[in-house]
Design a protein around this motif. Structure first.
Motif, PDB file in Angstrom:
ATOM      1  N   GLY A 177      36.824 115.716  22.151  1.00  0.00           N
ATOM      2  CA  GLY A 177      37.608 115.137  23.246  1.00  0.00           C
ATOM      3  C   GLY A 177      38.668 114.159  22.747  1.00  0.00           C
ATOM      4  N   GLN A 178      39.329 113.521  23.708  1.00  0.00           N
ATOM      5  CA  GLN A 178      40.397 112.566  23.387  1.00  0.00           C
ATOM      6  C   GLN A 178      39.852 111.325  22.696  1.00  0.00           C
ATOM      7  OE1 GLN A 178      42.426 111.500  26.948  1.00  0.00           O
ATOM      8  NE2 GLN A 178      44.093 112.921  26.481  1.00  0.00           N
ATOM      9  N   GLU A 179      40.741 110.638  22.041  1.00  0.00           N
ATOM     10  CA  GLU A 179      40.333 109.382  21.399  1.00  0.00           C
ATOM     11  C   GLU A 179      40.016 108.349  22.478  1.00  0.00           C
ATOM     12  OE1 GLU A 179      43.287 108.084  18.632  1.00  0.00           O
ATOM     13  OE2 GLU A 179      42.743 109.650  17.194  1.00  0.00           O
ATOM     14  N   GLN A 180      38.931 107.622  22.292  1.00  0.00           N
ATOM     15  CA  GLN A 180      38.596 106.545  23.236  1.00  0.00           C
ATOM     16  C   GLN A 180      38.011 105.347  22.486  1.00  0.00           C
ATOM     17  OE1 GLN A 180      35.534 107.888  25.958  1.00  0.00           O
ATOM     18  NE2 GLN A 180      34.980 109.551  24.596  1.00  0.00           N
ATOM     19  N   LEU A 181      37.987 104.218  23.193  1.00  0.00           N
ATOM     20  CA  LEU A 181      37.491 102.992  22.582  1.00  0.00           C
ATOM     21  C   LEU A 181      35.959 102.942  22.705  1.00  0.00           C
ATOM     22  CD1 LEU A 181      39.057 100.670  21.306  1.00  0.00           C
ATOM     23  CD2 LEU A 181      38.937  99.461  23.490  1.00  0.00           C
ATOM     24  N   GLY A 182      35.294 102.434  21.677  1.00  0.00           N
ATOM     25  CA  GLY A 182      33.830 102.367  21.731  1.00  0.00           C
ATOM     26  C   GLY A 182      33.277 101.143  21.023  1.00  0.00           C
ATOM     27  N   GLN A 188      34.012  97.474  16.895  1.00  0.00           N
ATOM     28  CA  GLN A 188      34.768  98.202  17.913  1.00  0.00           C
ATOM     29  C   GLN A 188      35.456  99.358  17.227  1.00  0.00           C
ATOM     30  OE1 GLN A 188      37.580  96.717  20.590  1.00  0.00           O
ATOM     31  NE2 GLN A 188      36.132  95.499  21.773  1.00  0.00           N
ATOM     32  N   VAL A 189      35.321 100.546  17.794  1.00  0.00           N
ATOM     33  CA  VAL A 189      35.826 101.744  17.112  1.00  0.00           C
ATOM     34  C   VAL A 189      36.647 102.618  18.046  1.00  0.00           C
ATOM     35  CG1 VAL A 189      33.911 101.849  15.461  1.00  0.00           C
ATOM     36  CG2 VAL A 189      33.678 102.975  17.689  1.00  0.00           C
ATOM     37  N   VAL A 190      37.384 103.549  17.433  1.00  0.00           N
ATOM     38  CA  VAL A 190      38.030 104.619  18.190  1.00  0.00           C
ATOM     39  C   VAL A 190      37.250 105.880  17.849  1.00  0.00           C
ATOM     40  CG1 VAL A 190      40.159 105.924  18.531  1.00  0.00           C
ATOM     41  CG2 VAL A 190      40.260 103.464  18.034  1.00  0.00           C
ATOM     42  N   TRP A 191      36.837 106.639  18.849  1.00  0.00           N
ATOM     43  CA  TRP A 191      36.000 107.808  18.583  1.00  0.00           C
ATOM     44  C   TRP A 191      36.356 108.965  19.494  1.00  0.00           C
ATOM     45  CZ3 TRP A 191      31.660 109.395  21.863  1.00  0.00           C
ATOM     46  CH2 TRP A 191      31.580 108.657  23.042  1.00  0.00           C
ATOM     47  N   CYS A 192      35.954 110.169  19.068  1.00  0.00           N
ATOM     48  CA  CYS A 192      36.187 111.367  19.861  1.00  0.00           C
ATOM     49  C   CYS A 192      34.840 111.975  20.170  1.00  0.00           C
ATOM     50  CB  CYS A 192      37.026 112.369  19.072  1.00  0.00           C
ATOM     51  SG  CYS A 192      38.650 111.744  18.646  1.00  0.00           S
ATOM     52  N   ASP A 193      34.642 112.320  21.413  1.00  0.00           N
ATOM     53  CA  ASP A 193      33.354 112.853  21.851  1.00  0.00           C
ATOM     54  C   ASP A 193      33.293 114.357  21.590  1.00  0.00           C
ATOM     55  OD1 ASP A 193      30.885 112.744  22.855  1.00  0.00           O
ATOM     56  OD2 ASP A 193      31.447 112.129  24.883  1.00  0.00           O
ATOM     57  N   GLY A 194      32.118 114.860  21.291  1.00  0.00           N
ATOM     58  CA  GLY A 194      31.916 116.305  21.125  1.00  0.00           C
ATOM     59  C   GLY A 194      30.639 116.705  21.831  1.00  0.00           C
ATOM     60  N   ASP A 195      30.250 117.983  21.699  1.00  0.00           N
ATOM     61  CA  ASP A 195      29.048 118.443  22.407  1.00  0.00           C
ATOM     62  C   ASP A 195      27.787 117.802  21.838  1.00  0.00           C
ATOM     63  OD1 ASP A 195      30.424 119.937  24.143  1.00  0.00           O
ATOM     64  OD2 ASP A 195      30.305 121.785  22.960  1.00  0.00           O
ATOM     65  N   SER A 196      27.586 117.972  20.540  1.00  0.00           N
ATOM     66  CA  SER A 196      26.331 117.499  19.945  1.00  0.00           C
ATOM     67  C   SER A 196      26.485 116.114  19.323  1.00  0.00           C
ATOM     68  CB  SER A 196      25.870 118.480  18.877  1.00  0.00           C
ATOM     69  OG  SER A 196      26.862 118.557  17.877  1.00  0.00           O
TER      70      SER A 196
END
Ligand SMILES: Nc1nc2c(ncn2[C@@H]2O[C@H](COP(=O)(O)OP(=O)(O)OP(=O)(O)O)[C@@H](O)[C@H]2O)c(=O)[nH]1
Ligand SMILES: [Mg+2]
Ligand SMILES: [Zn+2]
Length: 344
Positions: A42-47, A91-99
């Motif tokens: 998925g898109q980059e998001q803050l985490g 604090q990170v930038v991350w991309c979500d995936g299925d697993s």
């Protein structure tokens, strides 16, 4: 003091493990690159990193302002190889995936707390903290030297510490005098001190007031009740706690990883594993001196610029010691820590 020496067989084994690890990391890295390139993530998001498990971290979604979004499930994430080691509180930038998700960037830290691992290497425990809660208890018995190390660490980071004496229900005639003397000594240095019991909940309200709206990390020996305190403040945290060993009244290293929880009053609480040994602590000698707050007015006033504050004539630190402006206990603590610093 030198690090633990390894024999040839051990060194060979470690080298082999490291090579295998590097190979696996390179394969993973290629996989993440491919996932990112192909749009599988998925898109980059803050985490926010809320826990660390080996090569993965648990991440929570944040909105644009950095606030947690509790309705979003947390996600286990792999890390890109170029990011270095991530810790709870990052604090990170991350991309979500299925697993799994993939961390692609980390925001600069505004603070990080480190401590030595059993091999004498410094390891970062938590990032972006603004309160250090130094937890002690009547049992296991407190070590002033360890408290001073944490105070020095807090001073060096410019983070406000508090000394929390937990298990106040276990204060009795055998330890009262010593604990009160300790409280007096630290308070006279300007440190905050709070008596708390997770059994009677004495001091609970003051603790909530102190911690609200901050990100606080709980540190101290194993078995002093760090996880119990977080369970008292946040019953839903459900952290595992461990009884002291019968004979020696020592902790049994129940918590193994730093974990972050949201405080309903605003802010976060981070539980951390109790420290195993405190022989080595890498630190600059000047930082160590300045970490003893009461030494500060005298630093730079010795007759010799390279004064070691031992037996030199015109030593301002020694003079302060004789005047009673510096206590013998703290001076002893300073010298003890100094002797354990790595040379060079
Ligand atoms: N009497 C008494 N016992 C307590 C109190 N708080 C915690 N304990 C006990 O102290 C023991 C250790 O508690 P933990 O919370 O596991 O300690 P910890 O500091 O998290 O230990 P590590 O995770 O090993 O670093 C447990 O048996 C707790 O029940 C207290 O206020 N009073
Ligand atoms: Mg614990
Ligand atoms: Zn001096």
């Amino acid at each position: 003091m030198s690090k633990r020496k390894l024999n040839r067989r051990q060194s060979w084994r470690i080298q082999k493990i490291q090579e295998e690890r590097a190979e696996r990391a390179a394969k993973k890295e290629a996989q993440f690159q491919q996932e990112l390139d192909s749009g599988a993530l998925g898109q980059e998001q803050l985490g926010l990193v809320i826990a660390h498990f080996g090569t993965q971290v648990e991440v929570e979604t944040l909105d644009h302002e950095g606030n947690a979004l509790p309705e979003h499930p947390t996600q286990r994430c792999h890390m890109r190889a170029n990011l270095g080691s991530l810790v709870t509180g990052d604090q990170v930038v991350w991309c979500d995936g299925d697993s799994h998700g993939v961390i692609v960037a980390v925001n600069p830290r505004n603070s990080e707390l480190s401590r030595p691992d059993p091999y004498g290497d410094m390891k970062t425990v938590a990032a972006n903290i603004d309160r250090i809660v130094i937890v002690i208890a009547p049992y296991p018995e407190p070590h002033r030297n360890l408290m001073d190390r944490y105070l020095v660490a807090a001073e060096t980071l410019n983070i406000q510490p508090i000394i929390l004496l937990n298990k106040s229900d276990r204060i009795d005639d055998s330890n009262r005098e010593e604990l009160q003397a300790m409280e007096q000594d630290y308070k006279s240095l300007g440190y905050e001190w709070l008596n708390v019991s997770t059994v009677t909940e004495a001091g609970c309200k003051q603790l909530i007031d102190y911690l609200s709206h901050y990100t606080s990390v709980f540190v101290g020996q194993s078995g002093v009740g760090k996880s119990s305190l977080i369970n008292m403040l946040l019953p839903e945290a459900g952290l595992k706690v461990g009884a002291l060993s019968e004979v020696r009244q020592k902790g049994t290293h129940t918590t193994t990883t730093a974990q972050l929880f949201h405080f309903p009053h605003g802010g976060h609480l981070i539980d951390s594993p109790g420290i195993r040994e405190f022989g080595l602590w890498h630190m600059d000698k000047q930082d160590l001196l300045e970490g003893f707050v009461e030494f500060r007015p005298f630093l730079g006033h010795c007759k010799f610029r390279d004064c070691a504050h031992e037996r030199e004539p015109g030593c301002a630190i020694r003079a302060a010691l004789e005047q009673g402006d510096i206590s013998h206990t703290r001076m002893g603590s300073y010298q003890y820590i100094l002797n354990t610093l790595e040379e060079g």
